[in-house]
Design a protein around this motif. Structure first.
Motif, PDB file in Angstrom:
ATOM      1  N   UNK A  84      -1.795  -1.837 -21.364  1.00 13.61           N
ATOM      2  CA  UNK A  84      -2.356  -1.847 -22.636  1.00 13.61           C
ATOM      3  C   UNK A  84      -2.313  -2.948 -23.242  1.00 13.61           C
ATOM      4  N   UNK A  85      -3.493  -3.367 -23.536  1.00 14.13           N
ATOM      5  CA  UNK A  85      -3.814  -4.839 -24.072  1.00 14.13           C
ATOM      6  C   UNK A  85      -3.825  -4.832 -25.369  1.00 14.13           C
ATOM      7  N   UNK A  86      -2.845  -5.711 -25.776  1.00 17.73           N
ATOM      8  CA  UNK A  86      -2.775  -6.354 -27.368  1.00 17.73           C
ATOM      9  C   UNK A  86      -3.482  -7.463 -27.612  1.00 17.73           C
ATOM     10  N   UNK A  87      -4.850  -7.299 -28.171  1.00 18.38           N
ATOM     11  CA  UNK A  87      -5.736  -8.353 -28.261  1.00 18.38           C
ATOM     12  C   UNK A  87      -5.710  -9.141 -29.506  1.00 18.38           C
ATOM     13  N   UNK A  88      -5.488  -8.541 -30.491  1.00 18.48           N
ATOM     14  CA  UNK A  88      -5.185  -9.433 -31.641  1.00 18.48           C
ATOM     15  C   UNK A  88      -3.984  -8.753 -32.584  1.00 18.48           C
ATOM     16  N   UNK A  89      -3.013  -9.862 -32.952  1.00 17.15           N
ATOM     17  CA  UNK A  89      -2.024  -9.459 -33.705  1.00 17.15           C
ATOM     18  C   UNK A  89      -1.725 -10.446 -34.997  1.00 17.15           C
ATOM     19  N   UNK A  90      -2.265 -10.188 -36.236  1.00 19.41           N
ATOM     20  CA  UNK A  90      -2.553 -11.142 -37.237  1.00 19.41           C
ATOM     21  C   UNK A  90      -2.092 -10.521 -38.754  1.00 19.41           C
ATOM     22  N   UNK A  91      -1.402 -11.413 -39.180  1.00 18.37           N
ATOM     23  CA  UNK A  91      -0.734 -11.174 -40.535  1.00 18.37           C
ATOM     24  C   UNK A  91      -1.297 -12.197 -41.497  1.00 18.37           C
ATOM     25  N   UNK A  92      -1.702 -12.040 -42.797  1.00 21.02           N
ATOM     26  CA  UNK A  92      -1.920 -13.230 -43.705  1.00 21.02           C
ATOM     27  C   UNK A  92      -0.576 -13.916 -44.232  1.00 21.02           C
ATOM     28  N   UNK A  93      -0.748 -14.897 -44.203  1.00 19.91           N
ATOM     29  CA  UNK A  93       0.517 -16.045 -44.160  1.00 19.91           C
ATOM     30  C   UNK A  93       1.524 -15.398 -45.428  1.00 19.91           C
ATOM     31  N   UNK A  94       1.194 -15.053 -46.636  1.00 18.31           N
ATOM     32  CA  UNK A  94       2.051 -14.729 -47.639  1.00 18.31           C
ATOM     33  C   UNK A  94       2.776 -13.427 -47.352  1.00 18.31           C
ATOM     34  N   UNK A  95       2.112 -12.736 -46.288  1.00 16.61           N
ATOM     35  CA  UNK A  95       3.028 -11.453 -46.028  1.00 16.61           C
ATOM     36  C   UNK A  95       3.925 -11.532 -44.698  1.00 16.61           C
ATOM     37  N   UNK A  96       4.039 -12.805 -44.348  1.00 15.40           N
ATOM     38  CA  UNK A  96       4.961 -13.189 -42.897  1.00 15.40           C
ATOM     39  C   UNK A  96       6.526 -13.053 -43.281  1.00 15.40           C
ATOM     40  N   UNK A  97       7.141 -12.841 -42.412  1.00 14.12           N
ATOM     41  CA  UNK A  97       8.596 -13.154 -42.592  1.00 14.12           C
ATOM     42  C   UNK A  97       9.268 -12.026 -43.213  1.00 14.12           C
ATOM     43  N   UNK A  98       8.456 -10.780 -43.538  1.00 14.59           N
ATOM     44  CA  UNK A  98       9.234  -9.803 -44.137  1.00 14.59           C
ATOM     45  C   UNK A  98       9.494  -8.325 -43.331  1.00 14.59           C
ATOM     46  N   UNK A  99       9.416  -8.485 -42.280  1.00 20.13           N
ATOM     47  CA  UNK A  99       9.448  -7.297 -41.391  1.00 20.13           C
ATOM     48  C   UNK A  99       8.437  -6.580 -40.791  1.00 20.13           C
ATOM     49  N   UNK A 100       7.187  -7.128 -41.574  1.00 15.68           N
ATOM     50  CA  UNK A 100       5.726  -6.198 -41.231  1.00 15.68           C
ATOM     51  C   UNK A 100       5.665  -6.264 -39.785  1.00 15.68           C
TER      52      UNK A 100
END
Ligand code: COA
Length: 165
Positions: A84-100
């Motif tokens: 299974x290919x995970x091609x994209x994995x992106x979170x906007x910077x203000x939402x990082x480091x919160x367990x999302x």
């Protein structure tokens, strides 16, 4: 409250393309040139290219909302074999480091398991040290590295990571 769901067609995909443009210009400036960022967005993350991936290449786009705020996205593709290919994995910077990110990865593993796959794999730029740490934390291992010519004098210099389900 985080809500992760499959992207429906326009206008949601258009909003994902706008988010991709924002995130890529923020996160890749220290890793690749602005020219390469713009080139790769046009080639892989423009509305036209994402539509083509969905319609002709078996990709699925997945949106990440914090309440009503579209703040991240993923793209996945079941291969014809057991991967299974995970091609994209992106979170906007203000939402990082919160367990999302771990909720996002759980969603991908669930999808892959439901599709009957045995592993999830992805590519990551060799200089993207934070993403590399995150993937290792989630249990991925480096299985290979690859330099891919994407045209116009640009290459992607990546590790391939794999996670056994
Ligand atoms: C990749 C991305 C989605 C990860 O999201 P994030 O919010 O930054 O990830 P987190 O900080 O929640 O880290 C995820 C996990 O890795 C752990 N982690 C983070 N940095 C770590 C480090 N240096 N060493 C060890 N563990 C680390 C965190 O503790 C967390 O584990 P937990 O959920 O069990 O607490 C996000 O950073 C992003 O969008 N980056 C820019 C785009 C990008 O590079 N995408 C990947 C392209 S291949």
């Amino acid at each position: 409250m985080i809500n992760i769901k499959k992207v429906k067609y326009y206008p949601e995909l258009r909003k994902v393309a706008e988010l991709a443009n924002e995130i890529w210009h923020e996160c890749f400036t220290e890793i690749i040139s602005l020219g390469q960022i713009d080139y790769m967005i046009e080639k892989f993350q423009s509305l036209d290219s994402m539509t083509n991936q969905i319609e002709n290449q078996n990709y699925m786009y997945i949106a990440v909302y914090d309440d009503d705020d579209l703040c991240g996205y993923m793209a996945v593709k079941p291969e014809n074999d057991e991967r299974f290919f995970l091609s994209k994995f992106y979170l906007r910077n203000d939402k990082r480091g919160k367990g999302t990110a771990s909720e996002m990865m759980r969603y991908v593993f669930d999808m892959a398991e439901k599709a009957g796959k045995k592993s999830v794999y992805l590519t990551v730029n060799k200089h993207n040290s934070h993403a590399i740490s995150v993937y290792k934390k989630f249990g991925y291992e480096i299985i290979d590295s690859v330099v891919t010519d994407i045209g116009s004098g640009y290459v992607m210099d990546d590790y391939i990571f794999s996670y056994t389900l």
